[in-house]
Design an enzyme around this catalytic site. Sequence first.
Site, PDB file in Angstrom:
ATOM      1  N   SER A 139       0.845  -1.186   0.000  1.00 29.38           N
ATOM      2  CA  SER A 139       0.000   0.000   0.000  1.00 29.38           C
ATOM      3  C   SER A 139       0.882   1.239   0.000  1.00 29.38           C
ATOM      4  O   SER A 139       2.058   1.178   0.368  1.00 29.38           O
ATOM      5  CB  SER A 139      -0.870  -0.002   1.265  1.00 29.38           C
ATOM      6  OG  SER A 139      -1.531   1.229   1.447  1.00 29.38           O
ATOM      7  N   TYR A 152      -2.113  -0.461  10.650  1.00 29.97           N
ATOM      8  CA  TYR A 152      -2.226  -0.867   9.244  1.00 29.97           C
ATOM      9  C   TYR A 152      -0.934  -0.518   8.499  1.00 29.97           C
ATOM     10  O   TYR A 152      -0.373  -1.346   7.774  1.00 29.97           O
ATOM     11  CB  TYR A 152      -3.419  -0.163   8.596  1.00 29.97           C
ATOM     12  CG  TYR A 152      -3.599  -0.485   7.131  1.00 29.97           C
ATOM     13  CD1 TYR A 152      -4.096  -1.709   6.728  1.00 29.97           C
ATOM     14  CD2 TYR A 152      -3.264   0.457   6.151  1.00 29.97           C
ATOM     15  CE1 TYR A 152      -4.262  -2.003   5.386  1.00 29.97           C
ATOM     16  CE2 TYR A 152      -3.431   0.181   4.815  1.00 29.97           C
ATOM     17  CZ  TYR A 152      -3.932  -1.054   4.425  1.00 29.97           C
ATOM     18  OH  TYR A 152      -4.089  -1.350   3.094  1.00 29.97           O
TER      19      TYR A 152
END
Length: 246
Positions: A139, A152
Amino acid sequence: MNTTLNGKVALVTGASSGIGEATALALSAAGARVAAGGRRADRLKLLADQAPGELLPLELDVTDQESVRAAVAQTVERFGALDILVNNAGVMLNGPIAGADTTQWTRMVETNLLGSMYAVHAALPHLLERRGIVVQVSSTSGRTASAYSGVYAATKFGINAFSESLRQEVTAQGVRVVVVEPGFVATELTTHITDPTMRAAARELAESMRTLRPEDIAAAVLYAATQPEHVAVNELLIRPTDQTRA
């Protein structure tokens, strides 16, 4: 460049929706035989019906090492080999660190980071034999951390670090490691968020731009997977044109 994957075998995790589903379909359309793993068996069966080529649906929980090993074994048993591993399974449970439900931290670490590690560990002997490819779906949060996404981001930074170490260990043996870092993609990922403020913020962010589609990321995976053997596309950072942050 070889634009087909005829004769290749791929295993995609997190394939019951979003990027995983789109990637499984793209690899199948390119000629690969695909094992599609995920927790929602009903969706995987529907995916098998949609795929243009042979697709094996596999019920898979990446947080369970036995489940991961079984999925790799079933893939090899069915198709005789494994050439491409796409580690896509993930959850995003953003929220403030203060007062957090730490069971959500555990879930993210086990799914996003340990899950991808388990899959690499189980698949690597087969990938070394075939001079295969590992695709790690990371990501933009694996490059830039921001408030309310600390855990995250930590999992995605971890994926990036693990992938670079893996690359250094196996590239001389012909195994290529690809890290794909998407920005904001229109998937179910933000619906996992339980904090109502964070969920609303994610929805507002999505509405503020032309988001990426799962198919855009699948096309990037296909690009990396179809390069000649002497070409290693190690990193692909893909943001929506309209995304300014992260």
